[in-house]
Design a protein around this motif. Sequence first.
Motif, PDB file in Angstrom:
ATOM      1  N   THR A  14       0.834  -1.207   0.000  1.00 34.76           N
ATOM      2  CA  THR A  14       0.000   0.000   0.000  1.00 34.76           C
ATOM      3  C   THR A  14       0.867   1.255   0.000  1.00 34.76           C
ATOM      4  O   THR A  14       1.978   1.259   0.513  1.00 34.76           O
ATOM      5  CB  THR A  14      -0.922   0.072   1.238  1.00 34.76           C
ATOM      6  N   GLY A  15       0.297   2.299  -0.549  1.00 38.94           N
ATOM      7  CA  GLY A  15       0.922   3.609  -0.474  1.00 38.94           C
ATOM      8  C   GLY A  15       0.416   4.331   0.761  1.00 38.94           C
ATOM      9  O   GLY A  15      -0.428   3.827   1.512  1.00 38.94           O
ATOM     10  N   PRO A  16       0.903   5.535   0.995  1.00 40.34           N
ATOM     11  CA  PRO A  16       0.546   6.265   2.211  1.00 40.34           C
ATOM     12  C   PRO A  16      -0.928   6.643   2.293  1.00 40.34           C
ATOM     13  O   PRO A  16      -1.517   6.591   3.383  1.00 40.34           O
ATOM     14  CB  PRO A  16       1.438   7.508   2.166  1.00 40.34           C
ATOM     15  N   GLU A  17      -1.550   6.993   1.172  1.00 38.95           N
ATOM     16  CA  GLU A  17      -2.962   7.405   1.212  1.00 38.95           C
ATOM     17  C   GLU A  17      -3.865   6.238   1.598  1.00 38.95           C
ATOM     18  O   GLU A  17      -4.747   6.371   2.447  1.00 38.95           O
ATOM     19  CB  GLU A  17      -3.409   7.975  -0.145  1.00 38.95           C
ATOM     20  N   GLU A  18      -3.626   5.066   0.981  1.00 44.62           N
ATOM     21  CA  GLU A  18      -4.450   3.905   1.318  1.00 44.62           C
ATOM     22  C   GLU A  18      -4.240   3.490   2.770  1.00 44.62           C
ATOM     23  O   GLU A  18      -5.193   3.160   3.473  1.00 44.62           O
ATOM     24  CB  GLU A  18      -4.160   2.728   0.380  1.00 44.62           C
ATOM     25  N   ASP A  20      -3.486   5.396   5.278  1.00 46.18           N
ATOM     26  CA  ASP A  20      -4.234   6.348   6.117  1.00 46.18           C
ATOM     27  C   ASP A  20      -5.712   5.979   6.183  1.00 46.18           C
ATOM     28  O   ASP A  20      -6.342   6.089   7.238  1.00 46.18           O
ATOM     29  CB  ASP A  20      -4.083   7.776   5.594  1.00 46.18           C
ATOM     30  N   LEU A  21      -6.271   5.526   5.063  1.00 41.93           N
ATOM     31  CA  LEU A  21      -7.686   5.137   5.051  1.00 41.93           C
ATOM     32  C   LEU A  21      -7.916   3.861   5.858  1.00 41.93           C
ATOM     33  O   LEU A  21      -8.926   3.743   6.565  1.00 41.93           O
ATOM     34  CB  LEU A  21      -8.175   4.962   3.607  1.00 41.93           C
ATOM     35  N   ARG A  23      -6.140   2.948   8.430  1.00 40.78           N
ATOM     36  CA  ARG A  23      -6.025   3.413   9.823  1.00 40.78           C
ATOM     37  C   ARG A  23      -7.337   4.046  10.269  1.00 40.78           C
ATOM     38  O   ARG A  23      -7.818   3.794  11.375  1.00 40.78           O
ATOM     39  CB  ARG A  23      -4.863   4.403   9.935  1.00 40.78           C
ATOM     40  N   TRP A  30     -10.606  -2.600   4.224  1.00 36.94           N
ATOM     41  CA  TRP A  30      -9.995  -1.866   3.124  1.00 36.94           C
ATOM     42  C   TRP A  30     -10.981  -0.842   2.605  1.00 36.94           C
ATOM     43  O   TRP A  30     -12.180  -1.107   2.541  1.00 36.94           O
ATOM     44  CB  TRP A  30      -9.572  -2.834   2.013  1.00 36.94           C
ATOM     45  N   ASN A  57       5.715   1.463  -4.991  1.00 40.00           N
ATOM     46  CA  ASN A  57       5.119   2.491  -4.132  1.00 40.00           C
ATOM     47  C   ASN A  57       6.121   3.567  -3.729  1.00 40.00           C
ATOM     48  O   ASN A  57       5.793   4.753  -3.740  1.00 40.00           O
ATOM     49  CB  ASN A  57       4.483   1.878  -2.876  1.00 40.00           C
ATOM     50  N   SER A  61       5.268   7.246  -4.542  1.00 36.17           N
ATOM     51  CA  SER A  61       4.712   7.980  -3.401  1.00 36.17           C
ATOM     52  C   SER A  61       5.746   8.391  -2.360  1.00 36.17           C
ATOM     53  O   SER A  61       5.398   9.029  -1.375  1.00 36.17           O
ATOM     54  CB  SER A  61       3.642   7.125  -2.702  1.00 36.17           C
TER      55      SER A  61
END
Length: 117
Positions: A14-18, A20-21, A23, A30, A57, A61
């Motif tokens: 995962t990248g940072p945006e996913e 964060d979601l 979390r 997901w 990633n 990112s």
Amino acid sequence: MTSRRATTTLWRPTGPEELDLVRALDWKAWPPRLPEQPIFYPVLNEDYAIRIARDWNVKHSGVGHVTRFEVDTAFLARYPVQQAGGRTILELWVPAEELDEFNAHIVGAIELVHTFR
């Protein structure tokens, strides 16, 4: 006597945006796919997830993460394993419209196991 249902371990780069979601969803699910993401693809081995997080990633990112989670094995039978390259490049292809049901079959929490920068 309690019987524990069988689970399968899956990984997701995962990248940072996913992340964060995930979390924000309390590490239990997901997030919905974006319109340009018709498929959610968890992978079947940690090495493949590491390669994607580290080599793709990070490049796109600046950071890549690998998560690990358990899913009810009987439920996963509906998704044939897809070989996306070499013999260890194995994924499940979950249609975006089935992601809520997929999330309902996650057992326990989604865990962050690696971060690459």
